[in-house]
Design a protein around this motif. Structure first.
Motif: not given
Length: 168
Positions: A36-44, A51-52, A60-68, A70-75
């Motif tokens: 059962i995959p854990v859903p990702t909750f992006l909180k910015n 930019f989400e 969508v990044p996986s649950y245990n991955e970092s949310d890109p 902020m980096f994407f928005g700045l770039a």
């Protein structure tokens, strides 16, 4: 069954107190089957929230991955501003974003507003107002102006350095 962030468990308990015969059990993501995959909750924060939508277009990044986001928005804001640096045209893009808020999605209008601000900042640095140079410096004589056509080597070196930084 549903997924909720750990910080919402107290709110959920309070909301579910009304039906007396309801059973509520909580499990951590590590206690659930690996199938059962854990859903990702992006909180910015409010600046990066629009930019989400673009991040989700790439995947969508996986649950245990970092949310890109902020980096994407700045770039995105930085590169658009560097490419399209003009104070006047940046103001038009910001105004278009504000006016489109009710007609199109809030995310799209939010992106327009933010890239317009980036364009305005670089427009001040480039001393460009609707394509006319030396207008801003005649009003605000500051030693911060860098005109791209007069400083081509500096702009090329800065582009390479920025590219290396973004790759790292």
């Amino acid at each position: 069954s549903s997924w909720i962030p750990e910080g919402f468990m107290d709110k959920m308990d309070h909301a579910l107190q009304k039906p007396p015969d309801m059973l509520v059990a909580y499990k951590k993501s590590s206690e659930v089957s690996l199938n059962i995959p854990v859903p990702t909750f992006l909180k910015n924060n409010a600046f990066f929230k629009p930019f989400e939508m673009l991040v989700n277009m790439y995947g969508v990044p996986s649950y245990n991955e970092s949310d890109p986001t902020m980096f994407f928005g700045l770039a995105y804001v930085l590169l658009f501003g560097a490419m399209f640096g003009d104070l006047g045209q940046g103001m038009v893009i910001v105004l278009a974003g504000i006016l489109m808020r009710k007609k199109v999605s809030a995310e799209f209008s939010g992106i327009l507003t933010r890239i317009g601000i980036g364009s305005m900042i670089f427009g001040i640095i480039y001393d460009s107002f609707f394509g006319y140079e030396n207008v801003i410096s005649s009003i605000l004589p500051l030693p911060i102006y860098l005109r791209p056509m007069e400083n081509i080597n500096t702009m090329l070196i800065a582009s390479i350095v920025l590219g290396v930084i973004l790759v790292f």
